[in-house]
Design an enzyme around this catalytic site. Sequence first.
Site, PDB file in Angstrom:
ATOM      1  CE  LYS A  44      -2.418  -0.552   3.788  1.00 53.18           C
ATOM      2  NZ  LYS A  44      -1.902  -1.848   4.263  1.00 53.18           N
ATOM      3  NE  ARG A  82      -4.402  -0.902  10.271  1.00 55.34           N
ATOM      4  CZ  ARG A  82      -3.369  -0.317   9.664  1.00 55.34           C
ATOM      5  NH1 ARG A  82      -3.425   0.931   9.318  1.00 55.34           N
ATOM      6  NH2 ARG A  82      -2.274  -1.006   9.393  1.00 55.34           N
ATOM      7  NE  ARG A 140       7.467  -3.264   5.687  1.00 52.51           N
ATOM      8  CZ  ARG A 140       6.151  -3.038   5.690  1.00 52.51           C
ATOM      9  NH1 ARG A 140       5.555  -2.600   4.599  1.00 52.51           N
ATOM     10  NH2 ARG A 140       5.414  -3.277   6.746  1.00 52.51           N
ATOM     11  NE  ARG A 181       6.035  -0.756   9.818  1.00 58.88           N
ATOM     12  CZ  ARG A 181       4.853  -0.635   9.248  1.00 58.88           C
ATOM     13  NH1 ARG A 181       4.754  -0.115   8.034  1.00 58.88           N
ATOM     14  NH2 ARG A 181       3.756  -1.020   9.860  1.00 58.88           N
ATOM     15  NE  ARG A 228       1.526  -4.686  11.033  1.00 60.90           N
ATOM     16  CZ  ARG A 228       2.662  -4.619  10.320  1.00 60.90           C
ATOM     17  NH1 ARG A 228       3.737  -5.261  10.718  1.00 60.90           N
ATOM     18  NH2 ARG A 228       2.716  -3.900   9.234  1.00 60.90           N
TER      19      ARG A 228
END
Length: 193
Positions: free
Chosen positions: A13, A88, A127, A139, A150
Site C-alpha cells: 500500500k 481500519r 522488508r 519497524r 496485524r
Amino acid sequence: MRLLLLGPPGAGKGTQAIHLAERLGIPHLSTGEILRAVASKGTTIGREVAGIMQRGALVPDDLMVTIVRDRIAQSDARSGFILDGFPRTITQGMALEKILDSAGLRLDRVLELKVDGAMLLDRILKRAADAKASGLMERADDNEEALRVRLDLYRKQTEPLSDYYRSKGILRSVDGLQTIEAVSHVLWEAINT
Ligand code: AMP
C-alpha cells in the site's frame, strides 16, 4: 480526487500510495507514518501509541478519527488526498463518511490490494531484512508475532469495509502480487474507470 487504499499489511500500500500521490499531485496521508511520528515523541500518549503499534494492535478509533479529521482539514488536502491505513474498522469508515459528508465531499475510489496471506509474512520479513541491511530503522512491528496480530485484525476488522465500499460501487480490487510497476498500472486504470 479522494482515494483510499485498502490491503493487508505487506501488500504494498505505502509504495503504491506514494506513486499515485506523486502522479496525481495530492498528498499521501499514511496513518501509520503519522502514528510513528507521534510514537517517537517521548510524551505519555506517544509511549502509549508506541506500545500498541509494537504489538500490532489497533490504536483506539476516537484518537484515529481525531488525527484524520485534523489532517484532512489541512490546506494541502483541499483538492484531494490518498488515505493509506485508514479506515481500519467499520467505526472509522462511518466516521470518515461523516467527516466528508459534512464538508459536501465523498470518496471517489477505494482501491483494494489483494494478496494471499502466506505471501505476506515473507514480504514483511524481507522488508525488515532490507531495512536492516541498508541501515534504515526497522519497524518495531515487522516481526512474525506482531504480523500475525496485524493480519488477524485486518481480516476481522478491516476486510468487512471492502463489502461496504463495493456496495457503494466505488471499490476496485487489484491483484497485489504482480510487480510494483504492473500493480501501479492496474491501479491507474482502476481510478479512471
Ligand atoms: P501501517 O503503517 O498502516 O501498517 O500501520 C502501522 C500500525 O499503526 C498499525 O499496525 C496500527 O498499530 C497503527 N495504525 C495505523 N493506522 C491505524 C488505524 N487507522 N487505526 C488503528 N491503528 C492504526
